[in-house]
Design a protein around this motif. Structure first.
Motif, PDB file in Angstrom:
ATOM      1  N   LYS A 103       0.713  -1.186  -0.114  1.00 12.64           N
ATOM      2  CA  LYS A 103       0.018   0.007   0.006  1.00 12.64           C
ATOM      3  C   LYS A 103       0.950   1.307   0.170  1.00 12.64           C
ATOM      4  N   LEU A 151      -6.711   7.638 -10.610  1.00 11.59           N
ATOM      5  CA  LEU A 151      -5.802   7.539  -9.496  1.00 11.59           C
ATOM      6  C   LEU A 151      -6.691   7.773  -8.181  1.00 11.59           C
ATOM      7  N   ASP A 152      -7.625   8.775  -8.145  1.00 12.08           N
ATOM      8  CA  ASP A 152      -8.353   8.814  -7.030  1.00 12.08           C
ATOM      9  C   ASP A 152      -9.084   7.416  -6.465  1.00 12.08           C
ATOM     10  N   THR A 201       0.705   3.956  -3.003  1.00 14.58           N
ATOM     11  CA  THR A 201       0.407   5.293  -2.885  1.00 14.58           C
ATOM     12  C   THR A 201       1.516   6.279  -3.191  1.00 14.58           C
ATOM     13  N   THR A 249       1.311   6.346  -7.072  1.00 20.39           N
ATOM     14  CA  THR A 249       0.067   7.228  -7.696  1.00 20.39           C
ATOM     15  C   THR A 249       0.630   8.975  -7.383  1.00 20.39           C
ATOM     16  N   ALA A 250       0.975   9.090  -6.266  1.00 22.03           N
ATOM     17  CA  ALA A 250       1.370  10.450  -5.965  1.00 22.03           C
ATOM     18  C   ALA A 250       2.489  11.118  -7.243  1.00 22.03           C
ATOM     19  N   GLU A 291      -7.139   2.634   0.528  1.00 21.63           N
ATOM     20  CA  GLU A 291      -7.561   3.295   2.018  1.00 21.63           C
ATOM     21  C   GLU A 291      -8.587   2.433   2.689  1.00 21.63           C
ATOM     22  N   ASP A 333      -6.492   5.129  -4.945  1.00 21.10           N
ATOM     23  CA  ASP A 333      -6.016   5.743  -3.465  1.00 21.10           C
ATOM     24  C   ASP A 333      -7.426   5.455  -2.553  1.00 21.10           C
ATOM     25  N   ARG A 334      -8.465   5.416  -3.087  1.00 24.99           N
ATOM     26  CA  ARG A 334      -9.686   5.114  -2.300  1.00 24.99           C
ATOM     27  C   ARG A 334      -9.902   3.802  -2.042  1.00 24.99           C
TER      28      ARG A 334
END
Length: 305
Positions: A163, A243-244, A167, A170-171, A251, A247-248
């Motif tokens: 994870k 990407l959103d 992350t 993706t950033a 999480e 990330d969702r």
């Protein structure tokens, strides 16, 4: 919920002393039961069992235990049963020796060339005769639950590392997307200026002379058509949306491997389109860097449950 990797390993062992009384002596047997579970990535849940013959009947129980907690992965469970009897050299009873002798005579009457029983053969056969079957089911299920718990903990720790890595990637993709946004208007302006310069050269106009209005209109039309052709706003928007969602999902945790795999395919498609519309070295570099990051993400997503 946590993110779980499909890669993990766990092993537990138990040592217990089982005592059985007979007419001649106290039989003390030390039995060690070991359970080992290892798992790697797989599209589906693939279970395999390596059990000793004494514990074959426990396979359905173990399968039910694993399928209740694991959803994906190639999982192998090994069970070892080691026994060390302190009375293994106990003298066989006369009745046992009589039976062995009778059996040996019968065999030789039919097979004259058969070899005689050795002392080791007699001790082994007598020991097997004295053994009483022991039910290890309760202990096996207890150890298996502990091993499964340790496996889930190992997969959770590995999932946490995955994870964090995803992350970070993706950033980095967001940074590249931000770098691509201002390039389009800059490229459009450059295209418009190049057209005006070619017009001047064709008309042999002096450097400071103003171009006719028709040339200005034609340059604007060319720039507009060029802008439409190289516009990547839609691709950038979809990349940000994917990407959103990634990330969702990270999480939220849980079973997300297959959904992440689909999103990675969509990201790769948008990065390819970005490269195909590129008319500058900068945009091409951004597209290539994006595809490298997406491939790194794809490789790691294959390990997520």
């Amino acid at each position: 919920m946590s993110v779980y990797s499909m890669t993990g390993y766990a092993a537990v062992q138990s040592s217990s002393a089982n005592q059985t009384l007979d007419s001649e002596a106290t039989l003390e047997t030390n039995t060690r039961l070991g359970v080992e579970i290892r798992s790697v990535n797989s599209r589906f849940l693939d279970l395999s069992f390596r059990l000793p013959d004494e514990l074959r009947q426990a396979e359905p129980m173990l399968r039910e235990l694993l399928t209740a907690k694991l959803k994906r992965g190639k999982v192998e469970i090994r069970v070892a049963l080691d026994s060390n009897a302190a009375s293994s050299l106990k003298a066989p009873s006369p009745m046992t020796l009589q039976r062995l002798g009778s059996i040996e005579d019968t065999i030789k009457s039919w097979l004259p060339q058969a070899g005689a029983l050795s002392v080791a053969d007699v001790l082994r056969l007598a020991s097997n005769e004295d053994k009483k079957p022991h039910d290890h089911s309760e202990e096996l299920i207890k150890l298996s639950k502990k091993a499964l718990k340790d496996l889930l903990s190992a997969r959770q720790r590995e999932g946490g590392r995955l994870k964090l890595m995803l992350t970070e990637r993706t950033a980095q993709l967001r940074v590249l997307s931000a770098q691509a946004v201002p390039l389009v208007p800059l490229l459009v302006e450059q295209q418009k200026n190049r057209f005006l310069e070619r017009w001047k050269e064709a008309m042999n106009l002096p450097e400071k002379q103003v171009l006719p209005e028709v040339a200005q209109d034609r340059a604007l039309a060319e720039a507009t058509a060029f802008a439409i052709r190289i516009d990547v706003a839609e691709e950038i928007t979809r990349i940000a949306s994917h990407l959103d969602e990634i990330d969702r999902l990270l999480e939220a945790g849980g079973e997300l491997g297959k959904r992440l795999d689909f999103l990675i395919q969509e990201l790769h498609r948008e990065a390819n389109t970005l490269g195909s519309k590129s008319t500058s070295l900068e945009m091409t570099h951004i597209s290539v860097d994006m595809k490298v990051l997406i491939e790194q993400i794809r490789e790691q997503v294959q390990n997520i449950e």
